[in-house]
Scaffold this motif. Structure first.
Motif, short mmCIF file in Angstrom:
data_model
loop_
_atom_site.label_atom_id
_atom_site.label_comp_id
_atom_site.label_asym_id
_atom_site.label_seq_id
_atom_site.Cartn_x
_atom_site.Cartn_y
_atom_site.Cartn_z
N UNK A 54 47.93 -16.23 57.95
CA UNK A 54 48.34 -15.69 56.63
C UNK A 54 47.29 -14.34 56.08
N UNK A 55 45.53 -14.05 56.47
CA UNK A 55 45.08 -13.81 55.83
C UNK A 55 45.73 -12.74 55.05
N UNK A 56 45.02 -11.47 54.10
CA UNK A 56 45.52 -10.78 53.47
C UNK A 56 43.80 -9.78 54.06
N UNK A 57 44.34 -7.88 53.86
CA UNK A 57 43.85 -7.44 54.63
C UNK A 57 41.86 -7.70 54.04
N UNK A 58 41.84 -7.35 52.80
CA UNK A 58 40.97 -7.78 52.18
C UNK A 58 39.74 -8.76 53.40
N UNK A 60 40.45 -10.49 55.56
CA UNK A 60 40.18 -10.50 57.12
C UNK A 60 39.21 -9.18 57.36
N UNK A 61 38.41 -8.33 56.26
CA UNK A 61 37.88 -7.62 56.49
C UNK A 61 37.16 -9.01 56.20
N UNK A 62 36.22 -9.84 55.49
CA UNK A 62 35.32 -10.59 55.04
C UNK A 62 34.90 -11.05 55.94
N UNK A 63 36.22 -11.37 56.78
CA UNK A 63 35.82 -12.31 58.16
C UNK A 63 35.32 -12.01 59.16
N UNK A 64 35.62 -10.90 59.42
CA UNK A 64 34.99 -9.54 60.40
C UNK A 64 33.86 -9.24 60.37
N UNK A 65 33.09 -9.65 58.57
CA UNK A 65 31.63 -9.60 58.63
C UNK A 65 30.74 -10.36 58.94
N UNK A 66 31.24 -11.83 58.33
CA UNK A 66 30.92 -12.81 58.46
C UNK A 66 31.27 -12.73 60.40
N UNK A 67 31.62 -12.65 61.32
CA UNK A 67 31.78 -12.87 62.86
C UNK A 67 30.69 -12.36 62.96
N UNK A 68 30.52 -10.60 62.58
CA UNK A 68 29.68 -9.61 63.17
C UNK A 68 27.99 -10.76 62.50
#
Ligand SMILES: [Zn+2]
Length: 292
Positions: A54-58, A60-68
Motif C-alpha cells: 500500500x505505498x503511496x506515489x511518493x 513508490x518514487x523513493x523506492x524507484x530511486x533507491x532501486x536505480x
C-alpha cells in the motif's frame, strides 16, 4: 448567513482537494519520468510490492530511486523468475546467471535458487543404463504427483537428445566420473575414483586415444502423462552419448525403461500404463523400435 458560511467551507474544501490533486499529479509525473528514463531493476516486482504494501506515489518514487542506485532489491521472486534462473544457470553457468542478476531483469542469484535446484536431483547414467537409476528417477518425479480425479491415464515414453556442455564431472554420491560416452563401458574397468588417480589416468588416456569420448549430448528418455494437468515430459534417463551406440543397446535400454515403469510403485501401478513410444530419427533407436 448560514448559506454564506456553507459556501465558504465548500470553497475552502475544494481548494484543499485541488491542492492535493495537483500534488498527486506531480508525484505521478515524477514516477512516470523515472520509469520512462531509467532501466529500473525488477520493476514489475517493485510495483507488485507497492501494491501489496500500500505505498503511496511518493513512497513508490523513493523506492524507484533507491532501486536505480542499487540500494533497494525486490526479492519477491515469482516461480517463473526462479525457473528461468535455474535454466540460465544450467545452460550458461554461474557467470551467465550473475550477469542477469545484475541486469535490469534482476533474476535470483545462485544462492537464492540453491534450494530450488536441490528439490529435484536426478541420477545421471554412469556406465551401462541401470534399472535402479531409472526407478530412482521415476520415484523422484512421480511420487508426489497430484493425480486428482484422473487417477490412471495412459503415458508416452519419448526419447531424444539434448545438447550438453561437453565436460566431465564428479558425482560425490557414488564417487564416480560422469560425462563419458557409452564406449567407456567397454574401455574402462571402473568409473569409481577410489583413493588414487588410476581411474582418472585411464579415462584421460582412453579419451586422448579416441577410444572413449566426452559426451557432448545427452540421450534423454521421459514419461509424459496424457492428462489435462501435469502433462509435462519428466526425464527418467539422462545418458551422455557420442551418438555411436548400437541398435542392440538402444533396444535393451528401451526394454529397461518399460520394465522400470512396470516395476516402480510410482510408475504403472500408480499412474497407468505406457501406450505409446516416441523417438527422434536416430538410426539406432529406429531399428530398436522396429525390433521391439
Ligand atoms: Zn563414444
Amino acid at each position: 448567513m448560514i448559506n454564506w458560511i456553507t459556501e465558504c467551507v465548500k470553497n475552502t474544501n475544494s481548494r484543499k482537494y485541488l491542492v492535493r490533486a495537483h500534488k498527486r499529479i506531480k508525484a505521478f509525473q515524477t514516477l512516470l519520468d523515472l520509469i520512462s528514463s531509467n532501466d529500473i531493476p525488477a520493476l514489475s516486482r517493485l510495483l507488485s510490492n507497492a501494491k501489496k504494501e500500500g505505498w503511496g506515489t511518493s513512497k513508490t518514487c523513493s523506492q524507484v530511486v533507491l532501486a536505480i542506485t542499487g540500494l533497494y532489491h525486490s526479492c519477491n521472486f515469482t516461480s517463473l523468475d526462479k525457473d528461468l534462473a535455474v535454466l540460465i544457470y544450467e545452460l550458461g553457468g554461474g557467470a551467465a546467471l550473475y550477469a542477469l542478476n545484475k541486469a535490469p531483469i534482476s533474476l535470483p542469484s545462485r544462492h537464492t535458487i540453491a534450494e530450488e535446484r536441490q528439490k529435484i536431483s536426478l541420477r545421471v547414467t554412469v556406465g551401462p543404463v541401470k534399472l535402479t537409476d531409472i526407478i530412482a528417477n521415476i520415484e523422484m518425479l512421480f511420487k508426489d504427483n497430484e493425480i486428482g480425479e484422473h487417477d490412471k491415464v495412459i503415458h508416452t515414453l519419448c526419447q531424444d537428445k539434448i545438447a550438453g556442455d561437453g565436460r566431465l564431472c564428479y558425482l560425490d554420491d557414488t564417487d564416480a566420473i560422469a560425462g563419458l560416452c557409452e564406449h567407456a563401458n567397454a574401455e574402462l574397468e571402473t568409473f569409481r575414483m577410489g583413493s588414487n588417480l588410476t581411474t582418472i589416468h585411464a579415462a584421460v588416456k582412453a579419451v586422448r586415444e579416441g577410444r572413449v569420448h566426452v559426451g557432448k549430448e545427452y540421450s534423454v528418455a521421459v514419461f509424459a502423462r496424457h492428462a489435462p494437468t501435469d502433462y509435462g515430459a519428466k526425464p527418467v534417463l539422462l545418458m551422455p552419448t557420442c551418438k555411436h551406440g548400437s541398435w542392440q543397446t538402444a533396444a535393451l535400454n528401451l526394454q529397461k525403461l518399460l520394465s522400470a515403469w512396470k516395476l516402480s510403485p510410482y510408475g504403472e501401478i500408480m499412474h497407468g500404463s505406457v501406450k505409446n513410444i516416441a523417438s527422434d530419427g536416430a538410426s539406432d533407436r529406429r531399428r530398436a523400435l522396429y525390433f521391439l
